[in-house]
Enzyme design. Structure first.
Site, mmCIF file in Angstrom:
data_model
loop_
_atom_site.group_PDB
_atom_site.id
_atom_site.type_symbol
_atom_site.label_atom_id
_atom_site.label_comp_id
_atom_site.label_asym_id
_atom_site.label_seq_id
_atom_site.Cartn_x
_atom_site.Cartn_y
_atom_site.Cartn_z
ATOM 1 N N CYS A 165 27.489 65.901 78.443
ATOM 2 C CA CYS A 165 27.689 66.556 77.124
ATOM 3 C C CYS A 165 27.796 65.485 76.044
ATOM 4 O O CYS A 165 27.798 65.881 74.896
ATOM 5 C CB CYS A 165 28.672 67.506 76.971
ATOM 6 S SG CYS A 165 28.321 68.735 78.188
ATOM 7 N N GLU A 316 42.409 66.961 73.752
ATOM 8 C CA GLU A 316 41.682 66.351 72.864
ATOM 9 C C GLU A 316 42.436 66.272 71.550
ATOM 10 O O GLU A 316 42.546 65.097 70.935
ATOM 11 C CB GLU A 316 40.278 66.968 72.245
ATOM 12 C CG GLU A 316 39.573 66.239 71.435
ATOM 13 C CD GLU A 316 38.055 66.902 70.949
ATOM 14 O OE1 GLU A 316 37.616 66.285 70.102
ATOM 15 O OE2 GLU A 316 37.788 67.887 71.511
ATOM 16 N N PHE A 403 30.975 65.828 81.458
ATOM 17 C CA PHE A 403 31.170 65.901 82.867
ATOM 18 C C PHE A 403 31.176 64.489 83.429
ATOM 19 O O PHE A 403 30.233 63.893 83.344
ATOM 20 C CB PHE A 403 30.617 66.939 83.654
ATOM 21 C CG PHE A 403 30.992 68.253 83.485
ATOM 22 C CD1 PHE A 403 32.194 68.867 82.851
ATOM 23 C CD2 PHE A 403 30.058 69.473 83.976
ATOM 24 C CE1 PHE A 403 32.722 70.047 82.716
ATOM 25 C CE2 PHE A 403 30.614 70.936 83.695
ATOM 26 C CZ PHE A 403 31.750 71.050 83.083
#
Length: 416
Positions: A165, A316, A403
């Site tokens: 991603c 995050e 990932f």
């Protein structure tokens, strides 16, 4: 050596909330959800029955029918978005030194639908190896930039970055470096993905990665909300034209923003889970700021990776607080995945575009679908909840993580 300045002169978007750059922006600032029941196949036996599909798209409206049949959807999406960006940049292609024009593209998976269909055809046949002669060239992830370069005759660097991603943010950073090191004058960059398929949805469901909020798809992507239960799969493409500053000035190009720098890192931790302390995310944001020559207090806006997963969102935000300290509460933080879903390898591209347009318009798009406070999240952070907020955005950062622990970050600033 002195690094060359690099600017953004063209944008193109094909997304679940708008099929052009302008439609996409209108969808963002209005808080539009792209999630709806899947139309591509029968979902009766699937745990998740919805996704963020591209709507009202017919490839032959843009691409010759014969050529379109030779492309997987991810490559079709790439062609449409890149054509819009090239037109938006008002590039006179015949006047360019095409040896110095590159195409660096991101795709996390590539032609998944093509692969799926060929395997299904074989399994339903008599065992004879009858495969479409275009099976391999339709499937491979690097075919998208190849098709773009073939159409326009661009003969500079041409390849695909694959970092899950983080792929298209990775591509944008590579494109930046190709120009600022003097290898190219112009690079078409971005990413595309088309994984809303039987295999794509089935695979992510098997990992328990997707939301199963089938009763309310439009509210299923809910980053930072205490009731979030996984991401919503999306598809589409985003394209940017990056250009050496003096080259852009010489031809009188419109400049959206300057791309100031980028960063890469690895979590080196787990195949799919983020590091709980956000070590890799902290590193990538620090790398990005250092690469751009910026201080933490310079940043006005962060478009987070913010996928709406229980672990990732918290990790995050903790990393942002660690990097930016007290200034974190002054930053407009958001997740546009609340509207578009997660475009996997194309996420970095469309989120970079959202960041650039926030600079241009002085508006930060909202994080929609928030209703329940998560006590693990610092309440002083401005997560731009549910409504867009006006703000003079001079510096905007975009985060993407994949990932395997792949982290990529790019930062844009208002042109001086």
């Amino acid at each position: 050596m002195e690094l060359k300045r690099v600017v953004v002169t063209g944008l193109g978007a094909l997304t679940p909330i708008g099929n052009t750059k302008d439609e996409y922006w209108e969808g963002l600032i209005s808080g539009k959800s792209g999630a709806a029941p899947i139309t591509y196949y029968d979902t009766e036996k699937f745990k998740t029955k919805f996704a963020c599909e591209v709507k009202n798209f017919n490839a032959t409206d843009f691409i010759d029918r014969r050529e379109a049949r030779r492309m997987d959807k991810f490559a079709q999406y790439a062609m449409v978005a890149s054509d819009e960006a090239i037109a938006d940049a008002n590039l006179n292609i015949d006047s360019l030194n095409k040896l110095r024009v590159g195409v660096i593209w991101g795709a996390g998976i590539g032609g998944l639908e093509t692969f799926q269909q060929e395997v299904l055809n074989f399994a339903e046949g008599d065992g004879s190896p009858r495969f479409n002669p275009f099976f391999i060239p339709k499937m491979i992830a690097d075919i998208a930039p190849a098709n773009i370069s073939i159409k326009h005759g661009f003969m500079g660097p041409n390849y695909t970055t694959v970092s899950a991603c983080a792929s298209s943010a990775n591509a944008i950073f590579d494109a930046l470096n190709s120009i600022r090191l003097g290898h190219c004058d112009v690079v078409v960059t971005g990413g595309s993905e088309a994984a809303v398929t039987i295999a794509g949805m089935g695979g992510f469901n098997a990992m328990h990665a997707l939301s199963t909020r089938n009763e309310s798809p439009e509210t299923a992507s809910r980053p930072f909300d205490a009731t979030r239960d996984g991401f919503v799969l999306g598809e589409g493409a985003g394209a940017l034209v990056l250009e050496e500053y003096e080259h852009a000035k010489a031809r009188g190009a419109k400049i959206y923003a300057e791309i100031a720098g980028g960063g890469l890192s690895s979590d080196a931790y787990h195949m799919t889970a983020p590091h709980p302390d956000g070590i890799g995310v902290i590193a990538v944001m620090k790398n990005c700021l250092e690469n751009a020559g910026l201080n933490p207090e310079d940043v006005d806006h962060i478009n987070t990776h913010g996928t709406s997963t229980p672990l990732g969102d918290v990790a995050e935000l903790k990393a942002i607080s660690s990097v930016f300290g007290d200034h974190a509460k002054n930053i407009n933080i958001n997740s546009t995945k609340s509207m578009t879903g997660h475009l996997l390898g194309a996420a970095g591209a469309i989120e970079a575009i959202a960041s650039i347009l926030a600079i241009e318009h002085g508006i930060v798009p909202p994080t929609i679908n928030h209703s329940t406070v998560d006590e693990q999240i610092d309440p002083e952070l401005n997560l731009t909840l549910n409504e867009a907020q006006k703000r003079d955005v001079r510096v905007a950062m975009s985060n993407t993580f994949g990932f395997g622990g792949h982290n990529a970050c790019v930062v844009f600033k208002k042109i001086d």
